[in-house]
Design a protein around this motif. Sequence first.
Motif, short mmCIF file in Angstrom:
data_model
loop_
_atom_site.label_atom_id
_atom_site.label_comp_id
_atom_site.label_asym_id
_atom_site.label_seq_id
_atom_site.Cartn_x
_atom_site.Cartn_y
_atom_site.Cartn_z
N PHE A 1 40.78 81.35 -59.77
CA PHE A 1 40.20 80.44 -58.78
C PHE A 1 39.19 81.21 -57.92
CE2 PHE A 1 44.34 78.90 -60.02
CZ PHE A 1 44.11 77.55 -60.26
N ASN A 2 37.98 81.23 -58.45
CA ASN A 2 36.95 82.08 -57.85
C ASN A 2 35.57 81.55 -58.24
OD1 ASN A 2 35.85 84.51 -56.65
ND2 ASN A 2 35.54 85.27 -58.73
N PRO A 3 34.64 81.42 -57.27
CA PRO A 3 34.76 81.75 -55.84
C PRO A 3 35.58 80.72 -55.08
CG PRO A 3 32.64 80.77 -56.29
CD PRO A 3 33.30 80.93 -57.62
N ARG A 4 35.99 81.10 -53.87
CA ARG A 4 36.82 80.23 -53.02
C ARG A 4 36.02 79.83 -51.78
NH1 ARG A 4 39.76 84.10 -55.26
NH2 ARG A 4 39.42 85.60 -53.58
N PHE A 5 36.04 78.55 -51.49
CA PHE A 5 35.35 78.01 -50.32
C PHE A 5 36.39 77.46 -49.35
CE2 PHE A 5 32.57 77.73 -53.97
CZ PHE A 5 31.35 78.19 -53.50
N THR B 1 36.65 76.91 -56.27
CA THR B 1 37.78 76.26 -55.62
C THR B 1 37.51 76.01 -54.14
OG1 THR B 1 39.29 77.37 -57.15
CG2 THR B 1 40.26 76.42 -55.17
N LEU B 2 37.70 74.76 -53.73
CA LEU B 2 37.58 74.38 -52.32
C LEU B 2 38.98 74.33 -51.73
CD1 LEU B 2 36.17 73.29 -49.80
CD2 LEU B 2 36.24 71.00 -50.85
N ILE B 3 39.20 75.08 -50.66
CA ILE B 3 40.52 75.14 -50.00
C ILE B 3 40.36 74.55 -48.60
CG2 ILE B 3 42.36 76.66 -49.20
CD1 ILE B 3 41.23 78.68 -51.37
N ILE B 4 41.08 73.46 -48.33
CA ILE B 4 40.96 72.76 -47.06
C ILE B 4 42.11 73.16 -46.15
CG2 ILE B 4 40.72 70.52 -45.94
CD1 ILE B 4 39.86 69.41 -48.70
N LEU B 5 41.77 73.74 -45.02
CA LEU B 5 42.78 74.25 -44.09
C LEU B 5 42.97 73.28 -42.92
CD1 LEU B 5 41.54 77.95 -43.92
CD2 LEU B 5 43.36 77.03 -45.37
N GLY B 6 44.19 73.32 -42.35
CA GLY B 6 44.49 72.52 -41.17
C GLY B 6 45.15 73.39 -40.13
N SER B 7 45.16 72.92 -38.92
CA SER B 7 45.70 73.73 -37.83
C SER B 7 47.22 73.89 -37.96
CB SER B 7 45.38 73.08 -36.48
OG SER B 7 45.87 71.76 -36.43
N GLN C 1 33.66 82.02 -49.17
CA GLN C 1 32.78 81.54 -48.11
C GLN C 1 33.62 80.69 -47.16
OE1 GLN C 1 28.94 79.85 -49.22
NE2 GLN C 1 29.04 80.88 -51.21
N PHE C 2 33.19 80.65 -45.91
CA PHE C 2 33.97 79.96 -44.87
C PHE C 2 33.06 78.95 -44.16
CE2 PHE C 2 35.32 84.29 -45.57
CZ PHE C 2 36.68 84.14 -45.83
N MET D 1 41.28 79.22 -35.51
CA MET D 1 42.34 80.11 -35.99
C MET D 1 42.48 80.09 -37.51
SD MET D 1 43.53 81.74 -33.42
CE MET D 1 45.04 82.40 -34.12
N SER D 2 42.34 78.92 -38.11
CA SER D 2 42.58 78.80 -39.55
C SER D 2 41.59 79.64 -40.36
CB SER D 2 42.49 77.33 -39.98
OG SER D 2 43.54 76.58 -39.41
N LEU D 3 40.32 79.56 -40.01
CA LEU D 3 39.33 80.34 -40.75
C LEU D 3 39.49 81.84 -40.50
CD1 LEU D 3 36.05 78.22 -40.50
CD2 LEU D 3 37.63 78.44 -42.43
N GLU D 4 39.91 82.20 -39.29
CA GLU D 4 40.17 83.61 -39.01
C GLU D 4 41.28 84.15 -39.90
OE1 GLU D 4 40.94 84.17 -34.91
OE2 GLU D 4 38.93 83.62 -34.25
N LYS D 5 42.34 83.37 -40.07
CA LYS D 5 43.45 83.79 -40.92
C LYS D 5 43.01 83.89 -42.38
CE LYS D 5 47.02 81.82 -37.91
NZ LYS D 5 48.05 80.76 -37.77
N ALA D 6 42.19 82.94 -42.81
CA ALA D 6 41.69 82.99 -44.19
C ALA D 6 40.80 84.21 -44.40
CB ALA D 6 40.92 81.71 -44.50
N GLN D 7 40.00 84.54 -43.40
CA GLN D 7 39.14 85.72 -43.50
C GLN D 7 39.96 87.00 -43.58
OE1 GLN D 7 36.66 85.04 -40.05
NE2 GLN D 7 34.96 84.28 -41.30
N LEU D 8 41.06 87.05 -42.83
CA LEU D 8 41.94 88.22 -42.91
C LEU D 8 42.52 88.37 -44.32
CD1 LEU D 8 43.86 87.99 -39.50
CD2 LEU D 8 42.19 89.73 -40.18
#
Length: 230
Positions: A75-79, A50-56, A113-114, A88-95
């Motif tokens: 839904f695994n693995p998640r990208f 699964t590819l998850i596209i983040l926005g600010s 993966q990020f 900030m978005s990737l930091e929140k996803a990592q948390l």
Amino acid sequence: MDKCNGCSVSSIAVFSSSIFVVSLILVRLLYVIYHSRRPLSKRASKPVSTLIILGSGGHTAEMLNLLAVLRKDRFNPRFYIAAATDNMSLEKAQLLENSLSTENATRVTQTAQFMKIYRSREVGQSYITSIWTTLIAMGHALWLMIKIRPEVILCNGPGTCIPLCAIAFIFKVVGIKWSSIFYVESIARVRRLSLSGLLLYKFRMADQLFVQWPQLQRQYPRATYVGRLM
């Protein structure tokens, strides 16, 4: 005379071949559009990449709320992908992924993966210079899609989703990879779709386009009303 006849035959052959190729592309395009709205195959035992596209800002907050109720084993693995200038978005996803790994006693590297992607256009950037940056962003998006080859794409509004979804749709048409695209419109969109949502809707790139307001669904009948997700 014979030379003219030979040229005519060659022209007809080229024209016929072009018509045949265009017809094949149109048939394939109609096939993809028809089958895109079908649900995922019920392979309960097999997870889907699964590819998850983040926005600010609010886009990431809404996406993380959606992920909180997502079946992580399905839904695994998640990208995760965010714009190169969005830290900030990737930091929140990592948390989020760190908390999940702690609960399940797994490593984050095993499930997530990020990544970052170049923006097509920064806020305030001139349209002339954005032509070059858009080409760079498309090339980067192509490289990412070849690398990830996701089975599912989740997005909810950031402009960075457009090149990725466009390439995923092209991959479908030419038969490289079938990625199901699910777009969830922001709860802030009450009467009109965002530009990203409108493009995915008009060009029929999204397999499912979900809205959170009934009047929005009436405005765009091919969208699916799911109520408030926040």
